[in-house]
Each structure stands twice: as C-alpha cells, then as structure tokens.
Design an enzyme around this catalytic site. Structure first.
Site, mmCIF file in Angstrom:
data_model
loop_
_atom_site.group_PDB
_atom_site.id
_atom_site.type_symbol
_atom_site.label_atom_id
_atom_site.label_comp_id
_atom_site.label_asym_id
_atom_site.label_seq_id
_atom_site.Cartn_x
_atom_site.Cartn_y
_atom_site.Cartn_z
ATOM 1 N N GLY A 208 33.323 35.438 48.351
ATOM 2 C CA GLY A 208 33.689 36.595 47.415
ATOM 3 C C GLY A 208 35.311 36.614 47.136
ATOM 4 O O GLY A 208 35.881 35.551 47.019
ATOM 5 N N ASN A 209 35.571 37.839 46.474
ATOM 6 C CA ASN A 209 37.181 37.794 46.333
ATOM 7 C C ASN A 209 37.627 39.216 46.402
ATOM 8 O O ASN A 209 36.704 40.019 46.850
ATOM 9 C CB ASN A 209 37.409 37.082 44.820
ATOM 10 C CG ASN A 209 36.769 37.997 43.742
ATOM 11 O OD1 ASN A 209 37.152 39.220 43.641
ATOM 12 N ND2 ASN A 209 35.794 37.480 43.025
#
Ligand code: CTP
Length: 399
Positions: A208-209
């Site tokens: 993810g980020n």
C-alpha cells in the site's frame, strides 16, 4: 432545486398570511424541510395547526411554551436554516429587522440566522410607499437580505396598487433561481478518485502507500457543494465526505480501473487524485505465506495506468485532470505526464515542500495547463487547495 434545503418560513400578521399555507405546500413538495415561525398577530390570520400539518413540523410561536416550559432556541433555529423566508413580511416586522429589535421569536431568529434571508413584503399601498418603509427596505438590502417585491393589484383594503405579497409560485421560483445561481455545476457529472490502493500479497498482507484520501475527498466535496453530481471512487480510507455523493469503495488498482472505466464516459470532469499502486504482485497466495526461508522475494507486475487509459478514451468536451507527486525534476516530470497522459491540467505536489503530501492537512500545489502555463499556489489547508483546483477546472469548463 430546493430538495433537502432547510427553510424557516416566518409569517407575520397580514391577510396575505393565508398564502403561507400554499407556500409551505409548494416548498414541501419541492423537497424542502420547512419550519414555520408565526408572530403573535399572524395567529389571528392562520392557525398553527394548518401550517404544522402542511409542513409536517411543529410551528413555533414563542420562546417557550407556557404549559410545558419547552424552550424554542432561537440561535439553534437560526443556525439550522439554509434559508430564512419571511412571507408575508409586515411593515412592522421589516422595521424591527432594520432596527435590530427582537421582541419576538421571529425577529430573534432573524438576528441569529447566518443563512441568506428573503423577505416578501405585504401591506397596504401607502404603507409600502412610505419613506420609512422604503428606507427600512434599503437597510435590509444593505445587510445582504433579498427582497421579493410585492406585486400590483387589488389590496385587501379595496385600494389598487403595489403592496400585494408576491404569489407563492413566484416566491418559490425566486428561491430556486438563487439556489441555481449558487450552484454553477448543477447536474454536471464529476468523477474523482481518492486514497491509496492495496495490492494483496496473501489474505493478510498487501502493498500500500501513505495516501490518506484527504485531498480527493476535499475535491469531491467542493464539487458537490457547487451542485455537481459527484462519483467518488476511493481506495481504503477513514475519510468521510460531507456532501451527498455517490461513493464507490475499491481496494486494488484493478478494482479502481474497473470502476473508473464504468463511470468515465458520462463524466464531464474527472480528477484523478488517487495514489494508485504502480506495481502489483504477479500472484496472490491463497493462504498466508509462512516464513520458511531467510530470504523472500516477490515478483511484481506493472498495473495499468488508469489516468493514461482514460486519457486515450477522452472525448471532446471532457476535462481530465491528473496529479503528479515528485521528489526531483518536479516541473519537467509533471509537464511530461500532462502531455503523455493527454490531460487538460496536472496538479503537482512536491514532497520537497514542508507541509505538503500524505496525511498532512495542508498542501502546496502548482498547476500546469496544456499551454504549459503554470500557476503556483501558497501552502494552504487541503479544503482551500480543493477550492483552488476546482476554480482552475471551472475556468477550463467555461472556456
Ligand atoms: N495513476 C493512475 N494509475 C496508475 C498510476 C498512477 O491513474 N496505475 C495516476 C494518479 O492518480 C495520478 C497520476 O497518475 O493522477 C500520476 O501519478 P504518479 O504516481 O505521480 O505518476 P506515475 O504516472 O505513476 O509515474 P511515476 O510513478 O513514474 O512518477
């Protein structure tokens, strides 16, 4: 146009008060939530029961009910309303409003109200013409209140002339016109993407980020506040929108691509602020991966660039806006993406600017258009940045 609008209707003592019943009926039919306040004298012309039945809300007449002591909080009522309409507005109430007097619930609510206020005067010809009434009207206009002018015709006194309250249909049209003027994007379809995407590695892990979705939600809300019909396609986030809009929750880049393709063809404006994963695991393990070996590597493949795909699908009249988040050669990279992805605008935010970027409540942006003209903005809250971005897009939409 008036759907879900919260309207306070003030009714004063005038024979025109009988028209308030029709006005309430029309407002409720248009989807508005109406609360009526009667002055003491208005109760001699129309009953609270009639207006309560038509508005489907209790009617307010005084600060508190003598028998029960129930208190009608004028400040709360004033803050509740999206609009306050006083129809009929008597010469007496207009004078009180102009002078700041508040000896009854209606005038106290008027003084507390933060919303636009409309008055539809009703009185006899000579009372309307009188200098004091006209100077009160001028004062109310100078406070930013709007006057729905009385019409000409036979008055209750038997005289002919100006002073007859505008018809309920005219009042409704007046209000609807004001609402539509404040909503320049009414009925226009806008699509916004927001948040991160999660690319599953196995049932418990993902790539993810740090994107929070704050910027995309602020943009979606701004467009919705301008009347647009907004579809917000968002990755996993804790954010909530303030305005009613169509929200589509997605998880992965592939989900987001699918949702965007389904919505894009009907969107007149599209803003892609999501931080979409550029790579995704080649394979998602069906079971949790066990830590058996000392080293572990993951094979990744490129995701489809959603923005670039939409850039190819874009037809004349559609506006497509992308974001660029860069850490070096910011302007060159941003301008390159604008051309390569066939965008109309690109919003650059640089991680080099303190206070800009993921999870922050502020952002600092630079916007480039197709002519490579750049507009640099100050560091601002994301809500204010959303207003700047929407304003730049509106300029294009009008051009
Ligand atoms: N974007 C997208 N689909 C992807 C990757 C990015 O739609 N698979 C969009 C983002 O929503 C953003 C824009 O592309 O509007 C730019 O994203 P960014 O990560 O800055 O650039 P990339 O084009 O992915 O290029 P790079 O990562 O090489 O800088």
């Amino acid at each position: 146009m008036l759907k879900n609008k919260k309207i306070i209707l003030g009714v004063c003592g005038s024979i025109a008060a009988y028209k308030s019943a029709i006005l309430v009926r029309l407002l409720v039919k248009a989807g508005a939530n109406v609360k009526v306040i009667l002055t003491a004298d208005a109760g001699n012309f129309i009953t609270p029961l009639t207006l309560a039945t038509l508005s489907k809300n209790p009617v307010y007449t005084q600060y508190f009910e003598e028998e029960t002591g129930v208190w009608s909080n004028h400040v709360e009522l004033g803050l509740w309303a999206d609009f306050m309409v006083i129809a009929p507005a008597s010469a007496n109430t207009l004078a009180k409003m102009a002078g700041g007097l508040c000896d009854n619930l209606l005038t106290a609510v008027y003084l507390s109200a933060k919303c636009p206020v409309f008055v539809a005067p009703a009185m006899d010809l000579d009372m309307w013409k009188h200098e004091s009434t006209q100077s009160n009207i001028d004062k109310l206009l100078s406070y930013g209140n709007q006057v729905i002018k009385p019409g000409n015709g036979e008055l209750a006194s038997g005289l002919y002339g100006e002073g007859r309250m505008a018809e309920p249909e005219e009042i409704l049209t007046f209000l609807a016109n004001v609402v539509s003027a404040s909503l320049p994007l009414l009925g226009k379809k806008v699509m916004v993407t927001a948040g991160p995407t999660y690319e599953a590695i196995d049932p418990v892990r993902f790539i993810g980020n740090h994107s929070s979705g704050k910027m995309g939600f602020a943009i979606a809300d701004r467009f919705a506040s301008l009347g647009a019909d907004v579809t917000l396609i968002t990755g996993p986030t804790a954010e909530k929108s303030i305005y009613p809009l169509k929200r589509i929750d997605v998880v992965s880049a592939a989900d987001m691509l699918h949702a965007c393709k389904a919505e894009f063809s009907t969107a007149e404006i599209t803003v892609m602020s999501a931080a979409v994963a550029d790579y995704t695991p080649v394979q998602k393990a069906d079971q949790k991966i066990k830590k058996t070996s000392t080293e572990f590597s993951l094979e990744l493949k490129k995701t489809e660039d959603i923005l670039a795909t939409l850039g190819q699908l874009k037809k004349g009249g559609q506006i497509l806006v992308g974001f660029a988040l860069e850490t070096e050669n910011e302007e060159e990279y941003a301008k390159g993406k604008l051309v390569k992805k066939n965008l109309d605008l690109i919003v650059l935010n640089s991680l080099n600017d303190k206070g800009a970027g993921f999870k922050m409540d502020t952002n600092k942006i630079t916007i480039f258009n197709k002519a490579a003209e750049k507009t640099v903005f100050e560091m601002k809250s994301k809500t204010e940045v959303a207003i700047d971005i929407c304003n730049e897009i509106l300029k294009l939409a009008k051009a």
